[in-house]
Design an enzyme around this catalytic site. Structure first.
Site, PDB file in Angstrom:
ATOM      1  CD1 TRP A 147      -1.933  -2.275   1.945  1.00  0.00           C
ATOM      2  CD2 TRP A 147      -2.891  -1.428   0.114  1.00  0.00           C
ATOM      3  NE1 TRP A 147      -2.889  -3.163   1.530  1.00  0.00           N
ATOM      4  CE2 TRP A 147      -3.497  -2.669   0.422  1.00  0.00           C
ATOM      5  CE3 TRP A 147      -3.334  -0.708  -0.991  1.00  0.00           C
ATOM      6  CZ2 TRP A 147      -4.528  -3.215  -0.363  1.00  0.00           C
ATOM      7  CZ3 TRP A 147      -4.356  -1.249  -1.775  1.00  0.00           C
ATOM      8  CH2 TRP A 147      -4.941  -2.480  -1.456  1.00  0.00           C
ATOM      9  CG  ASP A 171      -2.991   4.203   4.539  1.00  0.00           C
ATOM     10  OD1 ASP A 171      -3.998   4.083   5.256  1.00  0.00           O
ATOM     11  OD2 ASP A 171      -2.810   3.527   3.498  1.00  0.00           O
ATOM     12  CE  LYS A 200      -7.763  -3.158   5.855  1.00  0.00           C
ATOM     13  NZ  LYS A 200      -8.316  -2.389   4.731  1.00  0.00           N
TER      14      LYS A 200
END
Length: 359
Positions: free
Chosen positions: A102, A172, A196
Site C-alpha cells: 500500500w 495511512d 477495518k
C-alpha cells in the site's frame, strides 16, 4: 444462525452490538419513521449523526481543535492522490517510507502529482520488518513524510513513529486506527478507510492540521480540495450516510469499552495468543514479520508445504473460520484481528492451530 469466526482483512467484522442496534433502528431511526439511508443529509437528524461521530472520534483519539475531522469517500486509494494534491508544495518533495504494497501504491500515485521519492524501504527483506530512516536531516526540503502505520499483507506495524521531524508526518492508518492510543499531535495528517476498525466500507476519515489547509491550491477541483469539506463539515455533497451512521455506532461501542487504552489491552491479548502458537510450534508455523515489527492487527504466517496450507485452510473453513487465506500476492495464511473480532474467536483459532499441529 451461527456467526462466522470472521478474520477477513477488510471489510471485516463489525461489533455484534452495533449490528443489533442498527437492526433495531433499521425502519425507524430516532422517531423519524425512516432508515438513515432514506433521510436528507441536510436534515437535523442526520446533521446530529455527523456531528456526534466527529465528536466521538475527537474524544477517543484526543484530537485537539487544531485539527479538522473530515468524512470523505473513495477510500485510502483516493487519498494516495488527494493528499499530495493538497500538501505537495512547488519545488519540494514528498518523502515515502515503503513498508508494503500500500505504501508502494501511495508513492506511485504521488509521483503522478509531483516530485516524490522513497527514503527507506523494506522491500529487499520482503517487507518482514519496518525499515529505518537513516538520516532525518535529509528530509528538510520535503513537504511531508508519508508512512503506512500497519501493513495488512505482510503483518508488520510501526511501533515507534519518526520523531523530531522538520516536516509534517502523514500516515495511512486504514488498518490500525483506534487499535491503540496515538499522539495525534505528532502528525500533520492521518487518513483511514473505515472498513477495518471504524465501521463499514464507504467512508474515509481524514484528520488534518488546520494550518496545512493553506497549502491547498485554488486550481484544485472542489471535491479534491480539503478546504471544501472542512468548510462544509463534510456535507458539501451527499455523504455515505449509512456508513457514517454505522461509524458513529462503532465509536460509541469503542467508547463504552473504555476507548483506545482498553482496546489496546484486548488487541494485545488477541495477538499474543496467535503469536504464541506460532513461536512454540518449532517451525510448523512460520511467522512472516520479524518480532520487533509484528502487527497487532494482522497475524501472517506460512506452513511448510502447499498441501499442509490447503488442509489447514479447508479444515478451518469447515469449522466456521473465514478470511484466513493470505493475500493473493504472498499466499500462506493471515488472521486479521481488528477491534471488533471477539477475543473468544481468537481463542478458538489458537486452539484450532494447536490441534491441527498436534495431529
Amino acid at each position: 444462525m451461527t456467526r462466522a469466526y470472521n478474520f477477513n482483512a477488510g471489510p471485516t467484522a463489525l461489533p455484534e452490538e452495533v449490528l443489533k442496534r442498527a437492526e433495531k433502528e433499521w425502519l425507524n431511526y430516532n422517531g423519524t419513521g425512516m432508515n438513515v439511508m432514506e433521510m436528507s443529509h441536510r436534515s437535523k437528524p442526520y446533521e446530529e449523526i455527523n456531528h456526534q461521530a466527529q465528536n466521538l472520534l475527537r474524544k477517543l483519539l484526543n484530537i485537539s481543535n487544531d485539527y479538522e475531522i473530515l468524512f470523505l469517500q473513495g477510500g485510502a486509494s483516493l487519498q494516495f492522490a488527494m493528499m499530495p494534491m493538497n500538501l505537495l508544495e512547488e519545488g519540494k518533495k514528498g518523502y515515502y517510507v515503503l513498508s508494503g504494497s500500500w505504501s508502494e501504491k501511495a508513492l506511485k500515485e504521488a509521483q503522478k502529482i509531483g516530485d516524490a521519492e522513497s527514503v527507506a524501504s523494506g522491500k529487499d527483506n520482503n517487507y518482514t520488518t519496518i525499515p529505518d530512516i537513516k538520516d532525518l536531516s535529509s528530509l528538510e526540503n520535503g513537504s511531508y513524510l508519508h508512512i503506512t502505520s500497519n501493513n495488512t499483507i505482510y503483518g508488520t506495524q510501526w511501533h515507534e513513529t519518526p520523531k523530531n521531524l522538520s516536516i509534517p508526518l502523514v500516515a495511512d492508518m486504514s488498518s490500525d486506527i483506534l487499535c491503540r492510543p496515538i499522539d495525534v499531535n505528532s502528525y500533520g495528517l492521518i487518513y483511514a478507510g473505515a472498513q477495518k476498525n471504524l465501521g463499514p466500507s464507504g467512508v474515509t476519515v481524514v484528520i488534518i492540521k488546520k494550518d496545512l489547509l493553506a497549502r491547498s491550491k485554488d486550481s484544485l477541483p472542489s471535491m479534491l480540495d480539503y478546504r471544501t469539506h472542512a468548510n462544509n463539515q463534510s456535507l458539501y455533497n451527499t455523504p455515505p450516510t449509512l456508513a457514517v451512521y454505522l461509524l458513529k455506532l462503532v465509536l460509541e461501542w469503542a467508547d463504552s469499552l473504555g476507548g483506545a487504552e482498553a482496546l489496546e489491552k484486548i488487541n494485545q491479548q488477541k495477538a499474543e495468543l496467535l503469536y504464541h502458537e506460532i513461536d512454540q510450534s518449532n517451525g510448523f508455523y512460520n511467522g512472516h514479520a520479524n518480532k520487533n515489527s509484528r502487527s497487532l492487527m494482522n497475524v501472517t504466517f506460512t506452513l511448510n508445504s502447499k498441501e499442509l496450507t490447503d488442509a489447514f485452510l479447508a479444515e478451518a473453513k469447515e469449522l466456521g473460520f473465514t478470511g484466513l487465506n493470505g493475500h493473493r500476492s504472498v499466499g500462506g495464511c493471515r488472521a486479521s484481528i481488528y477491534n471488533a473480532v471477539p477475543l473468544e474467536h481468537v481463542e478458538k483459532l489458537a486452539q484450532f492451530m494447536k490441534e491441527f499441529r498436534t495431529r
